[in-house]
Design an enzyme around this catalytic site. Structure first.
Site, PDB file in Angstrom:
ATOM      1  N   THR A 163       7.540 -11.192   6.168  1.00 21.13           N
ATOM      2  CA  THR A 163       7.510 -12.425   5.390  1.00 21.13           C
ATOM      3  C   THR A 163       7.149 -12.146   3.937  1.00 21.13           C
ATOM      4  O   THR A 163       6.572 -11.113   3.613  1.00 21.13           O
ATOM      5  CB  THR A 163       6.472 -13.395   5.997  1.00 21.13           C
ATOM      6  OG1 THR A 163       6.751 -13.549   7.388  1.00 21.13           O
ATOM      7  CG2 THR A 163       6.498 -14.758   5.344  1.00 21.13           C
ATOM      8  N   GLY A 245       2.719 -12.042   7.910  1.00 19.94           N
ATOM      9  CA  GLY A 245       2.601 -11.139   9.035  1.00 19.94           C
ATOM     10  C   GLY A 245       2.846 -11.756  10.394  1.00 19.94           C
ATOM     11  O   GLY A 245       2.072 -11.511  11.322  1.00 19.94           O
TER      12      GLY A 245
END
Length: 343
Positions: A163, A245
């Protein structure tokens, strides 16, 4: 000074976005995506692109020791962070490196994930009881489940993800907490020829049990891992924060909020502090730098402790906090190629 209300021009921006979506579908890019999806066995179609509409949603919040923590509602997993904070809010925490503190935080997170994985789904299709889950009565019920020994909760192993997070703020008080992800790495790994557009693989967030609220279905959004966060003190915005994450995100949010609120760390120290990560069952990984004595004490309480190699699994975060005098304080951690930029 408003925390949750969007400016008056938000609806206008939404209308512009919808008009552009229609034009996008009629253009060659949408046609290319449709064609490529058919050729590669995908289910995405041009009519899906045309039917998509951006949404303005009301965020959800809890008050944690006097600080309001805001997250986006389901189908995102920000609810997991808020559930864990509700549980911890009624428990005394002695110190950041105290074994009882870490044990209670891990157990609260496991209980929160158990509820989140069982109930978070697309609220347009499934009933997600956010208010009941965040109620005082339910928080107390879950709090009583925490004892001296490690629990073995129901959910299975948590998958990985990748991300990008961005926090922004200006001197006029405008603040943005923004996050984007194609999910695992570059998503599906498939790039539409001639466009540079990588297709996501967010469908992995669905469940295949037909009776599950998050079951795979047409036109439905899956359990979503990306969760931009925001802090406030009543009507006074403090600032945006996020931890990238995948399924580490609620865990990172929880630990960062604890570092800021419970232990009065400054934003950079709150991000730098070593973290733990619940993996599955009673398995908990610890980052290098976590006090070994605390880890060994947790092992004696029944936690299946593991030392991680490298920081990659423990999230990557940024914070901006506005001080009472208006000064903006930015922080970015060393686990990723982040930066604080001022102008």
């Amino acid at each position: 000074g408003e925390v949750v209300r969007f400016p008056d021009h938000a609806r206008t921006l939404q209308a512009i976005a919808e008009t552009r979506a229609e034009a996008f579908y009629r253009g060659s890019i949408a046609e290319a995506i449709d064609r490529f999806s058919r050729e590669t066995g995908g289910f995405l179609r041009g009519e899906d692109l045309a039917a998509f509409r951006p949404e303005w949603v009301e965020p959800i919040r809890v008050s944690y020791r006097g600080i309001d923590v805001w997250e986006l509602p389901p189908n995102g997993q920000g609810l997991v962070t808020l559930l864990a904070l509700r549980i911890l809010d009624g428990l005394a925490l002695q110190g950041r490196e105290d074994v009882e503190t870490v044990h209670r935080a891990i157990e609260a997170l496991k209980l929160a994930f158990s509820d989140g994985l069982a109930r978070i789904a697309d609220p347009r299709v499934a009933d997600v009881p956010v208010a009941a889950l965040l109620s005082d009565a339910y928080a107390e019920k879950r709090r009583r489940a925490i004892g001296d020994r490690a629990l073995d909760p129901a959910p299975g192993r948590l998958p990985a993800g990748g991300t990008v997070y961005l926090a922004a703020a200006d001197g006029d008080g405008t603040m943005v907490s923004f996050i984007q992800s194609n999910y695992m790495g570059f998503g599906s790994g498939l790039v539409v020829p001639g466009t540079g557009i990588a297709l996501h693989n967010r469908g992995l967030g669905f469940r295949l049990e037909p009776d599950h609220p998050n079951a795979l279905a047409p036109g439905k959004r899956p359990y979503h891992t990306i969760i931009p966060g925001f802090l406030a003190a009543g009507d006074r915005p403090l600032g945006p924060f996020g931890v990238m994450g995948g399924f580490m995100q609620p865990q990172g949010h929880l630990q960062v909020v604890m570092h800021l609120v419970d232990f009065a760390l400054n934003p950079q120290a709150a991000l730098d502090a070593p973290r733990w990560r619940w993996v599955e069952g009673r398995v908990v990984e610890f980052e290098e730098g976590f006090p070994p004595a605390v880890v060994h004490a947790l092992e004696r309480r029944g936690h299946d402790v593991r030392w991680a190699v490298g920081p990659a699994a423990f999230g990557r975060g940024e914070i901006i906090l506005r001080q009472p005098d208006g000064v903006l304080v930015g922080a970015t951690e060393p686990r990723a190629d982040g930066a604080v930029a001022a102008w």
